[in-house]
Motif scaffolding. Structure first.
Motif, PDB file in Angstrom:
ATOM      1  N   ASN A  56       0.914  -1.235   0.074  1.00 18.15           N
ATOM      2  CA  ASN A  56       0.099   0.035  -0.032  1.00 18.15           C
ATOM      3  C   ASN A  56       0.814   1.160  -0.075  1.00 18.15           C
ATOM      4  OD1 ASN A  56       1.091  -0.266   2.587  1.00 18.15           O
ATOM      5  ND2 ASN A  56      -0.783   0.161   3.502  1.00 18.15           N
ATOM      6  N   THR A  57       2.060   0.969  -0.067  1.00 20.72           N
ATOM      7  CA  THR A  57       3.063   2.176  -0.107  1.00 20.72           C
ATOM      8  C   THR A  57       4.053   2.118  -1.217  1.00 20.72           C
ATOM      9  OG1 THR A  57       4.630   1.289   1.697  1.00 20.72           O
ATOM     10  CG2 THR A  57       2.718   2.784   2.245  1.00 20.72           C
ATOM     11  N   ILE A  58       4.131   0.989  -2.054  1.00 22.63           N
ATOM     12  CA  ILE A  58       5.356   0.821  -2.733  1.00 22.63           C
ATOM     13  C   ILE A  58       4.845   0.329  -4.236  1.00 22.63           C
ATOM     14  CG2 ILE A  58       7.432  -0.558  -3.491  1.00 22.63           C
ATOM     15  CD1 ILE A  58       7.929  -0.750  -0.336  1.00 22.63           C
ATOM     16  N   LEU A  59       5.192   1.055  -5.229  1.00 24.17           N
ATOM     17  CA  LEU A  59       4.775   0.818  -6.635  1.00 24.17           C
ATOM     18  C   LEU A  59       6.271   0.136  -7.250  1.00 24.17           C
ATOM     19  CD1 LEU A  59       2.814   3.791  -7.724  1.00 24.17           C
ATOM     20  CD2 LEU A  59       2.104   1.505  -7.212  1.00 24.17           C
ATOM     21  N   LYS A  60       6.109  -0.792  -8.436  1.00 22.71           N
ATOM     22  CA  LYS A  60       7.218  -1.181  -8.982  1.00 22.71           C
ATOM     23  C   LYS A  60       7.007  -0.720 -10.419  1.00 22.71           C
ATOM     24  CE  LYS A  60       8.713  -5.338  -8.189  1.00 22.71           C
ATOM     25  NZ  LYS A  60       9.037  -6.764  -8.300  1.00 22.71           N
ATOM     26  N   PHE A  61       8.494  -0.313 -11.095  1.00 23.36           N
ATOM     27  CA  PHE A  61       8.284   0.051 -12.453  1.00 23.36           C
ATOM     28  C   PHE A  61       9.619  -0.710 -13.274  1.00 23.36           C
ATOM     29  CE2 PHE A  61       7.068   3.608  -9.700  1.00 23.36           C
ATOM     30  CZ  PHE A  61       5.889   3.969 -10.506  1.00 23.36           C
ATOM     31  N   ASP A  62       9.258  -0.921 -14.517  1.00 26.45           N
ATOM     32  CA  ASP A  62      10.357  -1.237 -15.345  1.00 26.45           C
ATOM     33  C   ASP A  62      10.946  -0.026 -16.134  1.00 26.45           C
ATOM     34  OD1 ASP A  62      10.418  -4.150 -14.627  1.00 26.45           O
ATOM     35  OD2 ASP A  62       8.880  -4.386 -15.929  1.00 26.45           O
ATOM     36  N   ILE A  63      12.281  -0.034 -16.059  1.00 23.76           N
ATOM     37  CA  ILE A  63      12.888   1.207 -16.817  1.00 23.76           C
ATOM     38  C   ILE A  63      13.692   0.546 -17.797  1.00 23.76           C
ATOM     39  CG2 ILE A  63      14.144   3.236 -16.761  1.00 23.76           C
ATOM     40  CD1 ILE A  63      13.744   3.176 -13.698  1.00 23.76           C
ATOM     41  N   TRP A  64      13.350   0.724 -19.199  1.00 24.54           N
ATOM     42  CA  TRP A  64      14.120   0.129 -20.294  1.00 24.54           C
ATOM     43  C   TRP A  64      15.493   1.088 -20.759  1.00 24.54           C
ATOM     44  CZ3 TRP A  64      13.106  -4.719 -20.848  1.00 24.54           C
ATOM     45  CH2 TRP A  64      11.671  -4.953 -20.652  1.00 24.54           C
ATOM     46  N   PRO A  65      16.444   0.101 -21.311  1.00 20.92           N
ATOM     47  CA  PRO A  65      17.778   0.961 -21.643  1.00 20.92           C
ATOM     48  C   PRO A  65      17.515   2.038 -22.283  1.00 20.92           C
ATOM     49  CG  PRO A  65      17.791  -1.398 -22.118  1.00 20.92           C
ATOM     50  CD  PRO A  65      16.557  -1.236 -21.619  1.00 20.92           C
ATOM     51  N   GLU A  66      16.369   2.287 -23.033  1.00 16.60           N
ATOM     52  CA  GLU A  66      16.158   3.540 -24.209  1.00 16.60           C
ATOM     53  C   GLU A  66      16.161   4.647 -23.297  1.00 16.60           C
ATOM     54  OE1 GLU A  66      15.546   6.385 -27.167  1.00 16.60           O
ATOM     55  OE2 GLU A  66      16.608   4.240 -27.094  1.00 16.60           O
TER      56      GLU A  66
END
Length: 415
Positions: A56-66
């Motif tokens: 309820n306090t943490i989000l996950k993201f993928d960050i691509w090389p571009e």
């Protein structure tokens, strides 16, 4: 699309991976209950997609090389604070400007200084040449996702000024010289480009004065070959020193004014360069065009900036005379009122007055502003140009007065 008004923040909970294969970012933030998997979130101005709601306090993201190649996210550290922005909804009030989250480049902080007699912090950021035409002297820019107004512009850098509220809500005030920030130019400026560069033409930023006193600023701009706007009731003219005007500013003035290149000259200079009889027989109160001229080294009907610049030299060099010009011409010299004129000075007189104040050769570019319909630009249009390109507006009375020494009987005697 985001609005650039930062209301939320986040802290890097964890960061894993590498810049070659990509990173996985876990971000601690208060917006978890406002998003779902697949939603977009702005992180320091970069549009990222929520891939997982960890808690309820943490989000996950993928960050691509571009994204890592173009942004500062490649250097994120655990516990680092970042700006967080939510996408706009159809009914939302846009307090900043539309920000897409597509970062153009990472800019380096060149300097940070407190604005004199103000509570603002001014930051200068570097500007690569390939983005120069997209960043105006006045306009919007996103810095780490924050919508800001450009308050200074030079060839290779620009400035933004931060008010206390912006400093309170963002981390921009904590930056230091050499730090990197994500820069996104206003996407609407991209519609103003073309391959010829004509639409890109802009006021030469290096000629814009930063002096506070208005008359000193006018003289300083004039000496640098910069442009100023002079107003006489409902009429406006772009003015610059004929001797010092830069190629860029000449091209810009010609494209903006939609009129032939006009040079205002004193009565004495007109007599020196042209057949005296028509000048002598002209009433002092009448303002008139002299014969359009062209430098003899130019080709006929050559209206390029370089050719017109060479013709303008006729009025600025002691070595050039009537033997150095020919007709038809690519510039129109305009004789100003004579010394004994009883009429009120106007735009060309004000332009030439700056020549005397700055001790430059006694000729000035004086381009009347014409709109797309062939009518003289109105004050509202002139104000837009002044604001957009940082070209100050001066009244004729700001530069000369009816009793000015400029119009004493013998003032033109030795010209």
């Amino acid at each position: 699309m985001f609005g650039g008004i930062i209301k939320y923040s986040g802290s890097v909970h964890s960061i894993q991976g590498n810049k070659t294969d990509g990173l996985v970012l876990e971000l601690e933030t208060s917006i978890v209950d406002k998003v779902q998997i697949g939603d977009s979130v702005g992180v320091d101005g970069v549009c990222l997609t929520v891939t997982e709601i960890v808690s309820n306090t943490i989000l996950k993201f993928d960050i691509w090389p571009e994204s890592l190649q173009r942004t500062t996210l490649v250097d994120l550290k655990t516990s680092q604070k970042v700006h967080v922005d939510l996408p706009l909804q159809a009914q939302d009030f846009i307090g900043g400007h539309p920000v897409l989250g597509h970062v153009d480049y990472t800019g380096s902080i060149l300097s940070m200084s407190q604005v004199d007699d103000a509570s603002q912090l001014k930051i200068w950021i570097d500007l690569p040449e390939q983005f120069s035409s997209l960043i105006p002297a006045r306009g919007s820019i996103a810095v780490d996702g924050v919508s800001l107004t450009i308050t200074g512009r030079r060839d290779y850098n620009f400035a933004v000024s931060l008010i206390p509220e912006t400093l309170r809500l963002t981390h921009l005030g904590e930056l230091k010289e050499g730090d990197k920030v994500n820069i996104e130019v206003d996407f609407t400026s991209r519609a103003l480009q073309d391959e010829s560069g004509m639409i890109n033409l802009a006021n030469d930023a290096t000629t814009i004065s930063e002096k506070m006193n208005s008359l000193e600023a006018a003289c300083d701009t004039y000496q640098k070959g910069g442009l100023i706007l002079i107003q006489d009731n409902e009429s406006f003219a772009l003015c610059s020193s004929a001797d010092k005007i830069t190629d860029r500013n000449l091209s810009f003035a010609l494209s903006l004014s939609r009129t032939p290149c006009t040079v205002a000259v004193t009565e004495g200079l007109a007599e020196k360069l042209f057949i005296p009889a028509p000048v002598i027989n002209t009433k002092a109160e009448e303002r008139r065009f002299l014969l359009p001229v062209n430098h003899k080294e130019n080709s006929l009907h050559d209206y390029s900036t370089a050719a017109m610049k060479k013709s303008i030299e006729l009025f600025c060099s002691e070595e050039l005379s009537i033997d150095n010009w020919m007709t038809p011409g690519n510039i129109n010299p305009l004789q100003i009122y004579g010394a004994n004129s009883s009429s009120t000075p106007g735009l060309p007189e004000a332009a030439v007055a700056l020549c005397f104040k700055t001790k430059l050769p006694h000729a000035a570019i004086c381009q009347s502003l014409i709109d797309a319909e062939g009518k003289a630009m109105n004050p509202q249009q002139a104000i837009v140009i002044s604001t957009r390109y940082q070209i100050p507006i001066y009244q004729v009375s700001d530069l000369i007065s009816e009793n000015s020494e400029l119009f004493e009987d013998d003032y033109f005697g030795d010209l």
